[in-house]
Write a protein that holds these residues in place. Structure first.
Motif, PDB file in Angstrom:
ATOM      1  N   LEU A 139     -18.408 -17.930  -9.065  1.00 21.77           N
ATOM      2  CA  LEU A 139     -17.740 -18.690  -8.001  1.00 21.77           C
ATOM      3  C   LEU A 139     -16.595 -17.882  -7.397  1.00 21.77           C
ATOM      4  CD1 LEU A 139     -17.186 -21.360  -6.419  1.00 21.77           C
ATOM      5  CD2 LEU A 139     -15.725 -22.023  -8.349  1.00 21.77           C
ATOM      6  N   LEU A 140     -15.766 -17.289  -8.247  1.00 23.88           N
ATOM      7  CA  LEU A 140     -14.630 -16.509  -7.748  1.00 23.88           C
ATOM      8  C   LEU A 140     -15.073 -15.214  -7.074  1.00 23.88           C
ATOM      9  CD1 LEU A 140     -11.969 -17.017 -10.562  1.00 23.88           C
ATOM     10  CD2 LEU A 140     -11.938 -17.943  -8.233  1.00 23.88           C
ATOM     11  N   SER A 141     -16.229 -14.693  -7.462  1.00 26.05           N
ATOM     12  CA  SER A 141     -16.698 -13.463  -6.807  1.00 26.05           C
ATOM     13  C   SER A 141     -17.117 -13.730  -5.368  1.00 26.05           C
ATOM     14  CB  SER A 141     -17.855 -12.828  -7.585  1.00 26.05           C
ATOM     15  OG  SER A 141     -19.044 -13.553  -7.403  1.00 26.05           O
ATOM     16  N   THR A 142     -17.620 -14.932  -5.111  1.00 29.04           N
ATOM     17  CA  THR A 142     -18.039 -15.276  -3.750  1.00 29.04           C
ATOM     18  C   THR A 142     -16.958 -16.032  -2.980  1.00 29.04           C
ATOM     19  OG1 THR A 142     -19.124 -17.284  -4.574  1.00 29.04           O
ATOM     20  CG2 THR A 142     -20.492 -15.321  -4.333  1.00 29.04           C
ATOM     21  N   ASN A 143     -15.932 -16.504  -3.696  1.00 29.33           N
ATOM     22  CA  ASN A 143     -14.841 -17.262  -3.077  1.00 29.33           C
ATOM     23  C   ASN A 143     -13.507 -16.824  -3.666  1.00 29.33           C
ATOM     24  OD1 ASN A 143     -16.422 -19.565  -1.591  1.00 29.33           O
ATOM     25  ND2 ASN A 143     -17.327 -19.397  -3.625  1.00 29.33           N
ATOM     26  N   PRO A 144     -13.096 -15.578  -3.435  1.00 29.27           N
ATOM     27  CA  PRO A 144     -11.833 -15.128  -4.027  1.00 29.27           C
ATOM     28  C   PRO A 144     -10.652 -15.906  -3.476  1.00 29.27           C
ATOM     29  CG  PRO A 144     -12.697 -13.494  -2.497  1.00 29.27           C
ATOM     30  CD  PRO A 144     -13.732 -14.569  -2.609  1.00 29.27           C
TER      31      PRO A 144
END
Length: 158
Positions: A57-62
């Motif tokens: 999730l954080l890789s696509t939504n930093p």
């Protein structure tokens, strides 16, 4: 038992034999069969599926806040906070104060977690390759177009 392609699916008697029904039933069976593939890559990692999902999730939504993470992962804020704390202590996530609102904390992947996530995703891609190898380029493009459209519909609805 309804035979659809190579999938044996039980069909409730009250459902009509429509194309919508077939899509629904095949989707359920497909998700069941794909679920074990989600664990691929985890066996060589000390991370749980939840932690891998959070890193993805954080890789696509930093730069998500804790509340945004909780909402997107369908967690309570306290559960999201516990997961983030673990990932921060492992050196996989870093916290940064939002420059425009010092009360807000943003979360981003570290280089270490990006490398781990890339390795896990490459392992998964190798496993998914056998599925996609059965499709010709035009079928792959059709599938991509349909999946992208479904993703937009779901995103708009949630």
């Amino acid at each position: 038992m309804l035979y659809l392609g190579s999938l044996n699916i039980r069909r409730p008697k009250q459902m009509a034999n429509s194309i919508d029904e077939k899509i629904f039933l095949i989707s359920i069976e497909l998700f069941k069969k794909l679920r074990p593939l989600e664990k691929i890559g985890q066996e060589n990692s000390d991370l749980s599926l939840t932690q891998i999902s959070l890193l993805t999730l954080l890789s696509t939504n930093p730069g998500l806040s804790l509340n945004e993470i909780a909402q997107r992962m369908a967690f309570k804020a306290s559960s999201a906070n516990a997961q983030i704390n673990t990932l921060v202590s492992l050196g996989l996530v870093k916290r940064q104060t939002d420059p425009t609102d010092r009360r807000l904390v943003r979360h981003q992947l570290t280089r270490k977690s990006q490398n781990n996530l890339n390795r896990i995703q490459q392992t998964k891609m190798r496993e998914y390759a056998w599925i996609l190898s059965e499709l010709d380029p035009a079928e792959k493009q059709q599938l991509l177009t349909i999946i992208q459209k479904i993703a937009v519909i779901i995103q708009d609805r949630t």
